[in-house]
Write a protein that holds these residues in place. Structure first.
Motif, short mmCIF file in Angstrom:
data_model
loop_
_atom_site.label_atom_id
_atom_site.label_comp_id
_atom_site.label_asym_id
_atom_site.label_seq_id
_atom_site.Cartn_x
_atom_site.Cartn_y
_atom_site.Cartn_z
N LEU A 221 0.80 -1.22 0.00
CA LEU A 221 0.00 0.00 0.00
C LEU A 221 0.84 1.27 0.00
O LEU A 221 0.32 2.35 -0.29
CB LEU A 221 -0.96 0.00 1.20
CG LEU A 221 -1.95 -1.16 1.23
CD1 LEU A 221 -2.89 -1.02 2.42
CD2 LEU A 221 -2.76 -1.24 -0.05
N ALA A 271 -3.86 3.22 7.17
CA ALA A 271 -5.12 3.90 6.87
C ALA A 271 -5.06 5.35 7.32
O ALA A 271 -5.50 6.26 6.60
CB ALA A 271 -6.28 3.17 7.55
N HIS A 274 -2.60 7.33 4.97
CA HIS A 274 -3.10 7.54 3.62
C HIS A 274 -4.27 8.53 3.61
O HIS A 274 -4.42 9.31 2.65
CB HIS A 274 -3.53 6.23 2.96
CG HIS A 274 -3.66 6.34 1.48
ND1 HIS A 274 -2.58 6.49 0.65
CD2 HIS A 274 -4.76 6.37 0.67
CE1 HIS A 274 -2.98 6.61 -0.61
NE2 HIS A 274 -4.32 6.54 -0.62
N GLU A 275 -5.08 8.52 4.66
CA GLU A 275 -6.13 9.52 4.76
C GLU A 275 -5.51 10.92 4.83
O GLU A 275 -6.02 11.87 4.23
CB GLU A 275 -7.01 9.27 5.99
CG GLU A 275 -8.02 8.17 5.81
CD GLU A 275 -9.11 8.53 4.81
OE1 GLU A 275 -9.18 9.69 4.34
OE2 GLU A 275 -9.90 7.63 4.47
N THR A 308 -7.00 5.95 -4.01
CA THR A 308 -7.95 5.46 -3.00
C THR A 308 -7.75 3.96 -2.83
O THR A 308 -7.43 3.24 -3.78
CB THR A 308 -9.40 5.75 -3.41
OG1 THR A 308 -9.69 5.11 -4.66
CG2 THR A 308 -9.64 7.24 -3.53
N MET A 309 -7.93 3.50 -1.60
CA MET A 309 -7.67 2.10 -1.26
C MET A 309 -8.86 1.47 -0.58
O MET A 309 -9.41 2.03 0.38
CB MET A 309 -6.45 2.00 -0.32
CG MET A 309 -5.21 2.73 -0.79
SD MET A 309 -4.46 1.94 -2.24
CE MET A 309 -3.00 2.98 -2.46
N VAL A 365 -9.30 5.87 2.23
CA VAL A 365 -9.16 4.45 2.59
C VAL A 365 -10.47 3.94 3.18
O VAL A 365 -11.09 4.60 4.02
CB VAL A 365 -8.03 4.24 3.61
CG1 VAL A 365 -7.89 2.76 3.97
CG2 VAL A 365 -6.71 4.77 3.10
#
Length: 378
Positions: A221, A271, A274-275, A308-309, A365
């Protein structure tokens, strides 16, 4: 089962944790993914996850489930019969439990066919004590027979396997985008000491990646350049469990907590980060041009990310405790049960497909934790 539903612009990634004999759960999950038409663009694994990942990436889609089946049936083939031996936690139980106990005893005393074996006593006398209890020459031969490493090099499906550099203690990933992966890289990722000796790659020694992190989640990721992903993370150790009542249960629960907690922490940390990247990109877009031209804003723009994940977590949760030896209990009965459980869990979440619902533009995420059980309960 529903046909594959992959959000537009997303690659499909399959992330496989370490866990020895528990890895047949991962094979069952992949069988369900293949059945539904989810073809992974990227497969990453550690330890037994690296072996399963190589079997997937190193074969044509039509052959992958058969190759996984060949591997797991091979390593769970009946070994030497052990009479009069009661493995811890199995004494006085029924036929299935006795089969499991015999499998544990066989793994400890002679190894597993196609996977690992005890060192020849003659080798001890000629070269002194070996650096491990077993050698993995059988696994090398199995990989050479079941995995097409030329196919991996050609790149239809990206493969990444994690190992620990013994001298430095640093985690390293061998990625087919950068390295020609061969049997040694897979052996390195699954060389858990003191059971297995370190594998040598370009003159350097490597051990099982699970010593540092039991999941390749963070690597996949965070790998640059990032791509939007629908990632299926398959864990074979559950963080939640029952309070143990005996010594064997304590050992089993310790393993679960030790290996599952790293996965949970890694997921939460990624998470959050990444946010921040995602929101930062949106914030920078709202700044006046003069502010966007400042060194501070330019620096932050390098951190910001538009990807986006969706992370789908599948965790093996047996109906009853399996014992502290479950990660080296290679009985055929247990293998089949774990495979079937993984396939059922994956089918449930694939039918529900919660990722099909569009996320808001501010969301970077989404984590669908324990999604399979939620799907069944719903």
């Amino acid at each position: 089962m529903s046909a594959a539903i992959v959000p537009a612009g997303k690659q499909v990634a399959l992330l496989l944790q370490g866990g020895g004999a528990l890895g047949s759960y991962q094979a069952g999950v992949y069988a369900a993914l293949a059945e539904a038409g989810y073809a992974p663009d990227w497969v990453a694994g550690i330890s037994i996850g690296a072996i399963n990942a190589a079997l997937i990436a190193g074969n044509a889609p039509t052959d992958r489930v058969d190759r996984l089946r060949a591997f797991w049936e091979g390593v769970t083939a009946p070994g030497l019969p052990i009479f009069g031996f009661a493995a811890p936690g199995y004494a006085g139980l029924g036929h299935a439990a006795l089969e499991r106990g015999a499998a544990v005893a066989g793994a400890l005393t002679v190894g597993r066919p196609g996977f690992f074996a005890r060192w020849d006593p003659i080798s001890w006398m000629l070269a002194g004590f070996p650096p491990s209890h077993y050698h993995t020459d059988p696994l090398r031969q199995t990989l050479e027979r079941l995995v097409d490493f030329d196919r991996i090099a050609a790149g239809p499906t990206r493969l990444s396997v994690g190992a620990v550099h013994v001298a430095s203690g640093e985690m390293r990933y061998f990625d087919s985008r950068e390295t020609r992966i061969g049997p040694a890289h897979v052996l390195a990722s699954s060389a858990l000491p003191p059971g297995f000796a370190a594998a040598e790659i370009e003159g350097e020694a490597y051990w099982d990646g699970g010593l540092v992190s039991n999941t390749p989640l963070q690597y996949v990721l965070s790998c640059y350049p990032r791509r939007s992903l629908l990632a299926f993370q398959v864990d074979v150790f559950a963080a939640a469990g029952v309070v143990p009542r005996d010594a064997d249960g304590v050992e089993e629960r310790m393993k679960e907590i030790r290996f599952a907690s790293r996965t949970r922490l890694g997921t939460e940390t990624f998470a959050t980060m990444h946010e921040i990247r995602h929101r930062l990109d949106r914030l920078l877009a709202q700044l006046p041009e003069a502010l966007r031209a400042t060194p501070e804003a330019r620096y932050l723009s390098e951190i910001a990310c538009v990807t986006t994940m969706d992370i789908v977590q599948l965790t093996a949760r047996p109906e009853a405790p399996e014992g502290a030896a479950k990660d080296y209990e290679f009985s055929r009965t247990s293998m089949e049960a774990r495979w079937a459980r993984g396939q059922a869990d994956a089918r449930a979440i694939l039918d529900a497909a919660p990722w099909r619902e569009a996320a808001g533009p501010e969301v970077g995420v989404r984590v669908f934790a324990d999604a399979a059980r939620a799907a069944v309960a719903g």
